[in-house]
Design a protein around this motif. Structure first.
Motif, PDB file in Angstrom:
ATOM      1  N   ILE A  85      22.786  13.318 -17.438  1.00 45.76           N
ATOM      2  CA  ILE A  85      22.050  14.569 -17.644  1.00 45.76           C
ATOM      3  C   ILE A  85      22.472  15.505 -16.517  1.00 45.76           C
ATOM      4  O   ILE A  85      23.633  15.565 -16.181  1.00 45.76           O
ATOM      5  N   ILE A  86      21.541  16.231 -15.913  1.00 44.69           N
ATOM      6  CA  ILE A  86      21.907  17.130 -14.820  1.00 44.69           C
ATOM      7  C   ILE A  86      22.513  16.345 -13.676  1.00 44.69           C
ATOM      8  O   ILE A  86      23.499  16.745 -13.068  1.00 44.69           O
ATOM      9  N   GLY A  87      21.911  15.236 -13.378  1.00 42.35           N
ATOM     10  CA  GLY A  87      22.445  14.343 -12.364  1.00 42.35           C
ATOM     11  C   GLY A  87      22.621  12.974 -12.968  1.00 42.35           C
ATOM     12  O   GLY A  87      22.513  12.780 -14.167  1.00 42.35           O
ATOM     13  N   HIS A  88      22.901  12.008 -12.136  1.00 42.36           N
ATOM     14  CA  HIS A  88      23.071  10.643 -12.603  1.00 42.36           C
ATOM     15  C   HIS A  88      21.923   9.790 -12.080  1.00 42.36           C
ATOM     16  O   HIS A  88      21.502   9.917 -10.944  1.00 42.36           O
ATOM     17  N   SER A  89      21.443   8.940 -12.950  1.00 38.66           N
ATOM     18  CA  SER A  89      20.398   8.003 -12.550  1.00 38.66           C
ATOM     19  C   SER A  89      20.622   6.739 -13.366  1.00 38.66           C
ATOM     20  O   SER A  89      21.636   6.591 -14.045  1.00 38.66           O
ATOM     21  N   SER A  90      19.695   5.837 -13.295  1.00 37.20           N
ATOM     22  CA  SER A  90      19.808   4.626 -14.096  1.00 37.20           C
ATOM     23  C   SER A  90      18.422   4.072 -14.345  1.00 37.20           C
ATOM     24  O   SER A  90      17.462   4.426 -13.654  1.00 37.20           O
ATOM     25  N   GLU A  91      18.303   3.250 -15.376  1.00 43.82           N
ATOM     26  CA  GLU A  91      17.043   2.567 -15.612  1.00 43.82           C
ATOM     27  C   GLU A  91      17.322   1.080 -15.739  1.00 43.82           C
ATOM     28  O   GLU A  91      18.398   0.669 -16.199  1.00 43.82           O
ATOM     29  N   ASN A  92      16.392   0.283 -15.313  1.00 44.71           N
ATOM     30  CA  ASN A  92      16.499  -1.167 -15.446  1.00 44.71           C
ATOM     31  C   ASN A  92      15.649  -1.609 -16.622  1.00 44.71           C
ATOM     32  O   ASN A  92      14.443  -1.367 -16.652  1.00 44.71           O
ATOM     33  N   LEU A  93      16.288  -2.253 -17.587  1.00 43.19           N
ATOM     34  CA  LEU A  93      15.629  -2.766 -18.771  1.00 43.19           C
ATOM     35  C   LEU A  93      15.685  -4.288 -18.685  1.00 43.19           C
ATOM     36  O   LEU A  93      16.769  -4.862 -18.652  1.00 43.19           O
ATOM     37  N   VAL A  94      14.536  -4.906 -18.617  1.00 41.28           N
ATOM     38  CA  VAL A  94      14.469  -6.355 -18.448  1.00 41.28           C
ATOM     39  C   VAL A  94      13.884  -6.973 -19.713  1.00 41.28           C
ATOM     40  O   VAL A  94      12.791  -6.610 -20.151  1.00 41.28           O
ATOM     41  N   ILE A  95      14.636  -7.905 -20.309  1.00 45.71           N
ATOM     42  CA  ILE A  95      14.203  -8.601 -21.514  1.00 45.71           C
ATOM     43  C   ILE A  95      13.795 -10.024 -21.150  1.00 45.71           C
ATOM     44  O   ILE A  95      14.563 -10.734 -20.503  1.00 45.71           O
ATOM     45  N   THR A  96      12.601 -10.419 -21.553  1.00 48.21           N
ATOM     46  CA  THR A  96      12.118 -11.767 -21.253  1.00 48.21           C
ATOM     47  C   THR A  96      11.539 -12.401 -22.521  1.00 48.21           C
ATOM     48  O   THR A  96      11.278 -11.717 -23.512  1.00 48.21           O
ATOM     49  N   HIS A  97      11.324 -13.699 -22.473  1.00 49.32           N
ATOM     50  CA  HIS A  97      10.697 -14.440 -23.563  1.00 49.32           C
ATOM     51  C   HIS A  97      11.359 -14.129 -24.903  1.00 49.32           C
ATOM     52  O   HIS A  97      10.685 -13.960 -25.921  1.00 49.32           O
ATOM     53  N   ALA A  98      12.679 -14.053 -24.916  1.00 53.23           N
ATOM     54  CA  ALA A  98      13.409 -13.704 -26.136  1.00 53.23           C
ATOM     55  C   ALA A  98      13.675 -14.948 -26.983  1.00 53.23           C
ATOM     56  O   ALA A  98      13.963 -16.017 -26.459  1.00 53.23           O
ATOM     57  N   ASN A  99      13.569 -14.781 -28.290  1.00 53.41           N
ATOM     58  CA  ASN A  99      13.944 -15.850 -29.205  1.00 53.41           C
ATOM     59  C   ASN A  99      14.579 -15.251 -30.447  1.00 53.41           C
ATOM     60  O   ASN A  99      14.327 -14.098 -30.804  1.00 53.41           O
ATOM     61  N   ALA A 100      15.429 -16.028 -31.101  1.00 53.74           N
ATOM     62  CA  ALA A 100      16.153 -15.585 -32.288  1.00 53.74           C
ATOM     63  C   ALA A 100      15.713 -16.399 -33.495  1.00 53.74           C
ATOM     64  O   ALA A 100      15.433 -17.597 -33.389  1.00 53.74           O
ATOM     65  N   THR A 101      15.644 -15.741 -34.653  1.00 54.66           N
ATOM     66  CA  THR A 101      15.304 -16.410 -35.912  1.00 54.66           C
ATOM     67  C   THR A 101      16.362 -16.069 -36.952  1.00 54.66           C
ATOM     68  O   THR A 101      17.091 -15.094 -36.828  1.00 54.66           O
ATOM     69  N   GLY A 102      16.422 -16.899 -37.997  1.00 56.09           N
ATOM     70  CA  GLY A 102      17.361 -16.664 -39.092  1.00 56.09           C
ATOM     71  C   GLY A 102      18.687 -17.378 -38.954  1.00 56.09           C
ATOM     72  O   GLY A 102      19.582 -17.188 -39.787  1.00 56.09           O
ATOM     73  N   LEU A 103      18.852 -18.236 -37.944  1.00 55.45           N
ATOM     74  CA  LEU A 103      20.153 -18.856 -37.710  1.00 55.45           C
ATOM     75  C   LEU A 103      20.557 -19.830 -38.823  1.00 55.45           C
ATOM     76  O   LEU A 103      21.740 -20.001 -39.101  1.00 55.45           O
ATOM     77  N   CYS A 104      19.573 -20.456 -39.464  1.00 50.13           N
ATOM     78  CA  CYS A 104      19.896 -21.451 -40.485  1.00 50.13           C
ATOM     79  C   CYS A 104      20.222 -20.826 -41.841  1.00 50.13           C
ATOM     80  O   CYS A 104      20.372 -21.540 -42.835  1.00 50.13           O
ATOM     81  N   SER A 105      20.361 -19.501 -41.877  1.00 49.14           N
ATOM     82  CA  SER A 105      20.893 -18.842 -43.076  1.00 49.14           C
ATOM     83  C   SER A 105      22.418 -18.916 -43.104  1.00 49.14           C
ATOM     84  O   SER A 105      23.048 -18.375 -44.017  1.00 49.14           O
TER      85      SER A 105
END
Length: 239
Positions: A85-105
């Motif tokens: 944007i006007i300047g540069h910055s950053s954000e920290n996005l932290v993902i926890t307790h993640a799980n995936a479904t649908g793998l047995c398709s």
């Protein structure tokens, strides 16, 4: 610890969140079930051989409990997002307790084929409606007119079709090893995100979630699922 991913986005970026719909899992007695097996005894055609490999991989995943859900690597993922944007910055996005479904398709997505000497099988496999469900927290330091923010909530990302183009080495029509394996994504959607309704940075956060969770889905297909396919091949080789 999941892989660090960088994303360049602008504050004006837009990522729509479609309305939610029911999870299209196949239900038997109210419980999600893997797709019906297509493998046959003594497979000899390209389709029969690939179906047998995939049936073995699905059985492996079922034994591991992945037909219900699979935890996506313990720990947290810190995903720095560079914001132009006007300047540069950053954000920290932290993902926890993640799980995936649908793998047995997991199944064959189109007809497979042999090369001229029947030493290599070429095919394509697919998983459908695979989802990553996760908790998230976001911290943005702020820059220019964009205020500092800290948010937390739940996010669900779904890919309609997750493909892998595969080649399998054969000996006397018996699978021996994976010769090549390339993952590609179909259409994806952010199915759910909470606690961002009043956030001025919602578009940036949403773009970040989609980018990060697509990478998670690709990694599942490129590593976890590939390992189970290879185990199935080795079982057929040893039989």
């Amino acid at each position: 610890m999941l892989r660090i991913v960088s994303l360049a986005v602008a504050l004006g970026a837009c990522a729509a969140i479609p309305g939610q719909r029911d999870d299209p899992l196949r239900l038997v007695g109210g419980d999600p079930q893997p797709l019906p097996a297509r493998a046959v005894d003594n497979p000899a055609t390209p389709n029969q051989i690939l179906d047998a490999v995939l049936e073995g991989a699905v059985q492996n995943m079922q034994t591991l409990g992945w037909c219900e859900s699979k935890n996506v690597q313990n720990g947290e993922s810190i995903l720095p997002l560079q914001v132009d944007i006007i300047g540069h910055s950053s954000e920290n996005l932290v993902i926890t307790h993640a799980n995936a479904t649908g793998l047995c398709s997991l199944r064959r997505s189109k007809s497979a084929s042999f090369n001229t000497n029947q030493g290599v099988l070429t095919g394509s496999v697919v998983m459908e409606d695979v989802r990553v469900n996760a908790a998230f927290s976001v911290q943005f330091d702020g820059v220019g007119e964009a205020p500092a923010q800290t948010e937390a909530g739940q996010v669900v990302e779904q890919v309609e079709k997750l493909f892998a183009d595969i080649q399998i080495n054969l000996e006397n029509l018996v699978p021996q090893s994976i010769a090549s394996y390339k993952v590609r994504l179909g259409r994806d959607e952010l199915k759910k995100v909470t606690n961002l309704e009043d956030s001025a940075m919602k578009d940036v956060h949403v773009a970040g979630f989609r980018k990060a969770l697509r990478e998670v889905l690709k990694k599942i297909m490129a590593t976890n699922v590939k390992v189970q396919i290879n185990k199935s091949i080795q079982s057929m080789k040893s039989a």
